[in-house]
Write an enzyme that holds these catalytic residues in place. Structure first.
Site, PDB file in Angstrom:
ATOM      1  N   PHE A   1       0.811  -1.218   0.000  1.00  0.00           N
ATOM      2  CA  PHE A   1       0.000   0.000   0.000  1.00  0.00           C
ATOM      3  C   PHE A   1       0.837   1.258   0.000  1.00  0.00           C
ATOM      4  O   PHE A   1       0.384   2.327  -0.442  1.00  0.00           O
ATOM      5  CB  PHE A   1      -0.965  -0.006   1.195  1.00  0.00           C
ATOM      6  CG  PHE A   1      -0.389   0.415   2.511  1.00  0.00           C
ATOM      7  CD1 PHE A   1      -0.498   1.719   2.950  1.00  0.00           C
ATOM      8  CD2 PHE A   1       0.253  -0.499   3.330  1.00  0.00           C
ATOM      9  CE1 PHE A   1       0.011   2.114   4.176  1.00  0.00           C
ATOM     10  CE2 PHE A   1       0.761  -0.123   4.560  1.00  0.00           C
ATOM     11  CZ  PHE A   1       0.646   1.191   4.978  1.00  0.00           C
ATOM     12  N   LYS A   2       2.071   1.180   0.456  1.00  0.00           N
ATOM     13  CA  LYS A   2       2.917   2.368   0.512  1.00  0.00           C
ATOM     14  C   LYS A   2       3.161   2.966  -0.879  1.00  0.00           C
ATOM     15  O   LYS A   2       3.423   4.163  -1.004  1.00  0.00           O
ATOM     16  CB  LYS A   2       4.265   2.036   1.156  1.00  0.00           C
ATOM     17  CG  LYS A   2       4.194   1.291   2.499  1.00  0.00           C
ATOM     18  CD  LYS A   2       3.667   2.139   3.606  1.00  0.00           C
ATOM     19  CE  LYS A   2       3.529   1.387   4.912  1.00  0.00           C
ATOM     20  NZ  LYS A   2       4.771   1.104   5.581  1.00  0.00           N
ATOM     21  N   ASP A   3       3.058   2.131  -1.923  1.00  0.00           N
ATOM     22  CA  ASP A   3       3.266   2.636  -3.283  1.00  0.00           C
ATOM     23  C   ASP A   3       2.258   3.712  -3.645  1.00  0.00           C
ATOM     24  O   ASP A   3       2.561   4.626  -4.422  1.00  0.00           O
ATOM     25  CB  ASP A   3       3.146   1.500  -4.302  1.00  0.00           C
ATOM     26  CG  ASP A   3       4.294   0.514  -4.251  1.00  0.00           C
ATOM     27  OD1 ASP A   3       5.448   0.950  -4.063  1.00  0.00           O
ATOM     28  OD2 ASP A   3       4.047  -0.699  -4.407  1.00  0.00           O
TER      29      ASP A   3
END
Length: 462
Positions: free
Chosen positions: A109-111
């Site tokens: 999810f950090k992308d």
């Protein structure tokens, strides 16, 4: 829109200046001076939009110093790297909705935030004729996402600390196999909390921060939180269209409080979230806070969901600011008390307000494995261990009167050992991970000492 620190001594920053400052110079975290509020009609309209347009509409309410055409271009470029046309699709499985946040280049999810932040940094540095040395700590996924967000970009070097031997093998490889000249991986002999403390101390040395133009990619950077607000609106729109339900639950596996705080901001903006379900593993300082008012540091425990193996949640201070009725002096005193004593206490009225926003559950290793196994048996769908923590909490706590969306924070292939324990085989690898063990690697093992990290950065800074 102006930005100010949770501790009150930094005020009146533009969005661009807030992004470049990262951690506020008074040690606090930056927030907008007001949260834009949306009408129910606004929320309905946003829910109809494709992801890049929705992102632009949300960002535009917080960003007034980047021309609209430039902001649109930054957003569109950032999500072209995602492999799914919806960017963050929603799928219905076994009575819950899964918000798949793992279709970016590092499968986490950090992308969603860091592809945007990398492009934003490059844009701002070019505009200002400046250089930046990014310093960040990771419990697993932030590091690789940050590296992929800025690898090869002009005027940026990045230094990422990860806890040596305490991230999954795939997480480590995703970082250490990026050998671009502007990427520096440091394996710290300690925990994530040690790395995070080093980063905060380095940023707290204002002379050092200025001399080496430090930039932040951890969720202390407001732009990361803002980018994550978007997918709450996106998921709501998809589930609303399918179910017709007006309210919704979100279940969020979290260790650093950044992802769920983005949901809290969406709720304050007017998204009709009945409750945010905060799901932790055995490192449960946050779930203890919600359930018992107990925010006290314990020992870091290694689990099957290492990205949540955290005891000090760096974004918690932002929530404290609102819990304390936006009183910066009280926040500053609380954080000083916490630094000295390792715990905070809360009045009954404050605990009641927390309960209006959050439910919480601690999910242990056995329950994580059982959830992956049972969910797969029922649906054929493979959860990663972090998502499994969120699914377990959702099924335990969400009332049946409203649908629940579980944030799927990583692709299961990043945690093959946990999946194998649960279903007897490893998940299928996406193409981006094929042959990753055979790629060249570069990493430096370093002591968990602030001065050692500062010396290394000084030797390799732009």
């Amino acid at each position: 829109m102006r930005y100010h620190s949770t501790r009150g001594k930094v005020r009146g920053l533009s969005f661009k200046d807030a992004v470049m400052m990262g951690l506020a110079d008074d040690g606090g975290l930056l927030l907008p001076e007001s949260i834009p509020t949306l009408t129910p009609g606004d929320v309905e309209a946003l829910g109809q939009l494709a992801y890049p347009e929705l992102a632009f509409q949300v960002f535009s309410r917080f960003v007034d110093d980047i021309p609209a055409a430039n902001l649109k271009n930054l957003i569109e470029r950032s999500y072209q790297s995602f492999t799914h046309p919806e960017v963050t699709p929603v799928v219905h499985q076994d009575g819950v909705y899964i918000l798949e946040l793992f279709h970016g280049p590092t499968l986490a999810f950090k992308d969603v935030a860091l592809q945007f932040l990398g492009n934003l940094f490059e844009y701002l540095l070019k505009e200002r004729g400046e250089k930046m040395n990014i310093l960040g700590a990771t419990s697993g996924d932030t590091g690789s996402a940050a590296i992929y967000g800025v690898r090869g970009k002009q005027n940026i070097n990045i230094f990422i600390l990860h806890p040596h031997g305490r991230v999954s093998p795939i997480q480590e490889l995703q970082m250490t196999t990026v050998t671009d000249p502007n990427v520096f991986n440091l394996a710290v002999r300690g925990t994530f909390d040690d790395g995070q403390s080093i980063v905060k101390e380095a940023f707290g040395d204002l002379e050092f921060k200025s001399r080496y133009s430090l930039g932040a990619v951890n969720s202390i950077n407001w732009a990361r939180v803002l980018a994550q607000v978007v997918y709450y609106f996106y998921a709501y729109g998809r589930v609303r269209r399918e179910t017709g339900c007006r309210e919704i639950y979100f279940s969020v596996p979290t260790g650093n409080f950044g992802d769920i705080f983005a949901g809290y901001i969406a709720k304050r903006m007017g998204l009709p979230i009945r409750r945010l379900i905060l799901a932790t593993n055995e490192n449960n300082i946050l779930s203890r806070f919600v359930r018992d008012g107990d925010y006290s540091v314990g020992q870091v425990t290694e689990t099957l969901s290492p990205s949540m193996d955290i005891q000090v949640a760096s974004n918690f201070e932002r929530y404290l600011f609102y819990l304390y009725q936006q009183n910066p002096d009280r926040v500053a005193q609380a954080m000083e008390d916490f630094r000295k004593q390792g715990r905070l206490e809360f009045a009954d009225a404050e605990r009641a307000r927390v309960g209006e926003d959050f439910l919480a559950l601690t999910v242990n290793k056995t329950q994580t494995v059982e959830t992956i196994r049972d969910f797969h048996a029922a649906t054929g769908y493979v959860l990663d261990p972090h998502t499994a923590v969120g699914v377990k909490a959702a099924k335990a706590l969400a009332g049946g009167e409203a649908p629940v969306v579980c944030l799927a924070t990583a692709h299961p292939a990043k945690f093959a050992d946990a999946v194998r324990q649960a279903i007897g085989r490893e998940p299928q690898r996406p193409a981006s991970l094929e042959g990753i063990e055979d790629r060249p690697k570069r990493c430096e093992v370093i002591e968990a000492e602030t001065q050692a990290v500062k010396d290394y950065l000084a030797q390799n800074a732009l």
